[in-house]
Write a protein that holds these residues in place. Structure first.
Motif, PDB file in Angstrom:
ATOM      1  N   GLY A 130       0.531  -1.025  -0.178  1.00  0.00           N
ATOM      2  CA  GLY A 130       0.363   0.387  -0.003  1.00  0.00           C
ATOM      3  C   GLY A 130       0.758   1.456  -0.166  1.00  0.00           C
ATOM      4  N   VAL A 131      -0.099   2.355   0.274  1.00  0.00           N
ATOM      5  CA  VAL A 131       0.498   3.949  -0.586  1.00  0.00           C
ATOM      6  C   VAL A 131       1.702   4.150   0.954  1.00  0.00           C
ATOM      7  CG1 VAL A 131       0.244   6.073  -0.363  1.00  0.00           C
ATOM      8  CG2 VAL A 131      -1.254   4.855  -1.710  1.00  0.00           C
ATOM      9  N   ARG A 132       1.832   3.983   2.422  1.00  0.00           N
ATOM     10  CA  ARG A 132       2.233   4.123   3.493  1.00  0.00           C
ATOM     11  C   ARG A 132       3.261   3.506   2.949  1.00  0.00           C
ATOM     12  NH1 ARG A 132       2.936   2.748   8.679  1.00  0.00           N
ATOM     13  NH2 ARG A 132       3.522   3.832  10.295  1.00  0.00           N
ATOM     14  N   ALA A 133       3.917   1.662   2.754  1.00  0.00           N
ATOM     15  CA  ALA A 133       4.868   1.788   2.706  1.00  0.00           C
ATOM     16  C   ALA A 133       5.972   1.950   1.953  1.00  0.00           C
ATOM     17  CB  ALA A 133       4.495  -0.525   2.397  1.00  0.00           C
ATOM     18  N   GLY A 134       4.833   2.499   0.413  1.00  0.00           N
ATOM     19  CA  GLY A 134       5.451   2.928  -0.825  1.00  0.00           C
ATOM     20  C   GLY A 134       6.283   3.808   0.546  1.00  0.00           C
ATOM     21  N   LEU A 135       5.805   5.175   0.249  1.00  0.00           N
ATOM     22  CA  LEU A 135       5.927   6.214   0.835  1.00  0.00           C
ATOM     23  C   LEU A 135       7.262   6.163   1.626  1.00  0.00           C
ATOM     24  CD1 LEU A 135       2.653   8.051   1.374  1.00  0.00           C
ATOM     25  CD2 LEU A 135       4.495   8.301  -0.264  1.00  0.00           C
ATOM     26  N   LEU A 136       7.245   5.131   2.970  1.00  0.00           N
ATOM     27  CA  LEU A 136       7.800   4.820   3.130  1.00  0.00           C
ATOM     28  C   LEU A 136       9.092   4.353   3.305  1.00  0.00           C
ATOM     29  CD1 LEU A 136       6.282   3.054   6.864  1.00  0.00           C
ATOM     30  CD2 LEU A 136       7.877   5.404   6.764  1.00  0.00           C
ATOM     31  N   THR A 137       9.411   3.612   1.531  1.00  0.00           N
ATOM     32  CA  THR A 137      10.598   2.819   1.475  1.00  0.00           C
ATOM     33  C   THR A 137      11.362   4.576   0.477  1.00  0.00           C
ATOM     34  OG1 THR A 137       9.054   1.109   0.414  1.00  0.00           O
ATOM     35  CG2 THR A 137      11.333   1.252  -1.085  1.00  0.00           C
ATOM     36  N   ALA A 138       9.738   4.530  -0.046  1.00  0.00           N
ATOM     37  CA  ALA A 138      10.351   6.492  -0.904  1.00  0.00           C
ATOM     38  C   ALA A 138      11.356   6.660  -0.307  1.00  0.00           C
ATOM     39  CB  ALA A 138       9.807   7.130  -1.670  1.00  0.00           C
ATOM     40  N   LEU A 150      10.500  12.955  -3.765  1.00  0.00           N
ATOM     41  CA  LEU A 150       9.156  13.017  -4.341  1.00  0.00           C
ATOM     42  C   LEU A 150       8.749  12.595  -5.244  1.00  0.00           C
ATOM     43  CD1 LEU A 150       9.910  16.957  -5.347  1.00  0.00           C
ATOM     44  CD2 LEU A 150       8.316  15.750  -3.897  1.00  0.00           C
ATOM     45  N   VAL A 151       9.969  11.662  -6.497  1.00  0.00           N
ATOM     46  CA  VAL A 151       9.671  10.994  -7.310  1.00  0.00           C
ATOM     47  C   VAL A 151       8.672   9.945  -7.184  1.00  0.00           C
ATOM     48  CG1 VAL A 151      10.600   9.663  -9.430  1.00  0.00           C
ATOM     49  CG2 VAL A 151      10.988  11.979  -9.487  1.00  0.00           C
ATOM     50  N   PHE A 152       9.181   8.994  -6.309  1.00  0.00           N
ATOM     51  CA  PHE A 152       9.346   7.465  -5.385  1.00  0.00           C
ATOM     52  C   PHE A 152       8.442   7.990  -4.735  1.00  0.00           C
ATOM     53  CE2 PHE A 152      13.707   6.950  -6.526  1.00  0.00           C
ATOM     54  CZ  PHE A 152      13.455   6.218  -7.904  1.00  0.00           C
ATOM     55  N   GLY A 153       8.150   9.406  -3.414  1.00  0.00           N
ATOM     56  CA  GLY A 153       6.412   9.563  -3.387  1.00  0.00           C
ATOM     57  C   GLY A 153       5.651   9.204  -4.012  1.00  0.00           C
ATOM     58  N   LEU A 154       5.883   9.910  -5.277  1.00  0.00           N
ATOM     59  CA  LEU A 154       4.722   9.817  -6.419  1.00  0.00           C
ATOM     60  C   LEU A 154       4.015   8.960  -6.835  1.00  0.00           C
ATOM     61  CD1 LEU A 154       2.425  11.410  -8.314  1.00  0.00           C
ATOM     62  CD2 LEU A 154       4.131  12.292  -9.579  1.00  0.00           C
ATOM     63  N   LEU A 155       5.166   7.573  -6.873  1.00  0.00           N
ATOM     64  CA  LEU A 155       5.101   6.751  -7.637  1.00  0.00           C
ATOM     65  C   LEU A 155       4.100   6.083  -6.518  1.00  0.00           C
ATOM     66  CD1 LEU A 155       5.292   4.425  -9.662  1.00  0.00           C
ATOM     67  CD2 LEU A 155       7.828   4.234  -8.146  1.00  0.00           C
ATOM     68  N   ALA A 156       4.393   6.075  -5.237  1.00  0.00           N
ATOM     69  CA  ALA A 156       3.622   5.221  -4.144  1.00  0.00           C
ATOM     70  C   ALA A 156       2.117   5.512  -4.393  1.00  0.00           C
ATOM     71  CB  ALA A 156       4.736   4.935  -2.868  1.00  0.00           C
ATOM     72  N   LEU A 157       2.292   6.884  -4.125  1.00  0.00           N
ATOM     73  CA  LEU A 157       0.806   7.223  -3.898  1.00  0.00           C
ATOM     74  C   LEU A 157       0.277   6.606  -5.004  1.00  0.00           C
ATOM     75  CD1 LEU A 157       1.330  11.682  -3.381  1.00  0.00           C
ATOM     76  CD2 LEU A 157       0.577   9.877  -1.675  1.00  0.00           C
TER      77      LEU A 157
END
Length: 215
Positions: free
Chosen positions: A39-47, A168-175
């Motif tokens: 999910g989004v939270r895990a993706g944002l934390l990865t970023a 920003l780029v990887f955070g947007l990808l996660a979102l």
């Protein structure tokens, strides 16, 4: 303050790095996988983890250690093999994926939020920091624009820019990828997508293992 910063060089660094970040690589794949699976939270934390890993490369590049890595066959090989081993391990874990039970995933998320929090950051951090190509990239980029007259403020601005762009780029990808609708759309084929991404990880790991310092 403005007089101490070469804004033309800053624009060049920002532009080159943005192109590099947008090019698919280990950081892109780990963010994609974590956002799809967790999910989004895990993706944002990865970023966030990727940005933290990048800060390590920035710091030792500015300290001159990346030149040592580039010139030392032994040191480059050690870092390279560690990074390759981690990517291949991640790939093998993904290839072993089995069909998921959504209720089990929900229970795991509720019972272990701290583990998920750490897992996203750690996987992003290790994927980035164990990639010696990132060190060589930093060296190649910074040697074009940094000289003895470059101020500490300007160096710090360059490093911060690289980190923010990646975040920003990887955070947007996660979102985008971690949205419930997107995850539901691929839900039935989740384990197959996981396996495909695992194969990509293994391919990236093998490619890294075969890389030479001069490349």
């Amino acid at each position: 303050m403005d007089a101490s910063i070469d804004w033309a060089a800053f624009a060049m660094v920002a532009g080159i790095n943005l192109i590099a970040v947008l090019s698919p690589g280990p950081d892109f794949v780990i963010t994609l996988r974590n956002a799809l699976i967790h999910g989004v939270r895990a993706g944002l934390l990865t970023a966030v983890g990727i940005a933290l890993g990048l800060s390590v490369h920035v710091l030792y590049t500015l300290a001159g250690l990346s030149l040592l890595i580039a010139q030392s066959v032994v040191l480059f090989s050690v870092v390279k093999l560690l990074g390759a081993a981690y990517l291949i391990w991640m790939g093998l874990q993904a290839i072993r994926a089995r069909p998921r039970d959504p209720s089990a995933d929900a229970a795991a998320g509720a019972s272990g939020p701290d583990r998920r929090w750490r897992g996203g950051i750690v996987s992003g951090f290790l994927t980035n920091v164990l990639n010696p190509k990132a060190a060589l990239y930093m060296l190649a980029l910074f040697t074009q624009i940094i000289d003895p007259a470059t101020s500490t403020l300007e160096k710090g601005l360059y490093g911060l820019t690289l980190m923010v762009e990646s975040l920003l780029v990887f955070g947007l990808l996660a979102l985008l990828i971690g949205q419930p609708a997107v995850r539901r759309a691929y839900g039935g084929a989740a384990h197959w997508i996981d396996r495909a991404l695992g194969a990509v990880f293994i391919g990236l790991g093998v490619r890294l293992a075969l890389a030479r310092a001069a490349e």
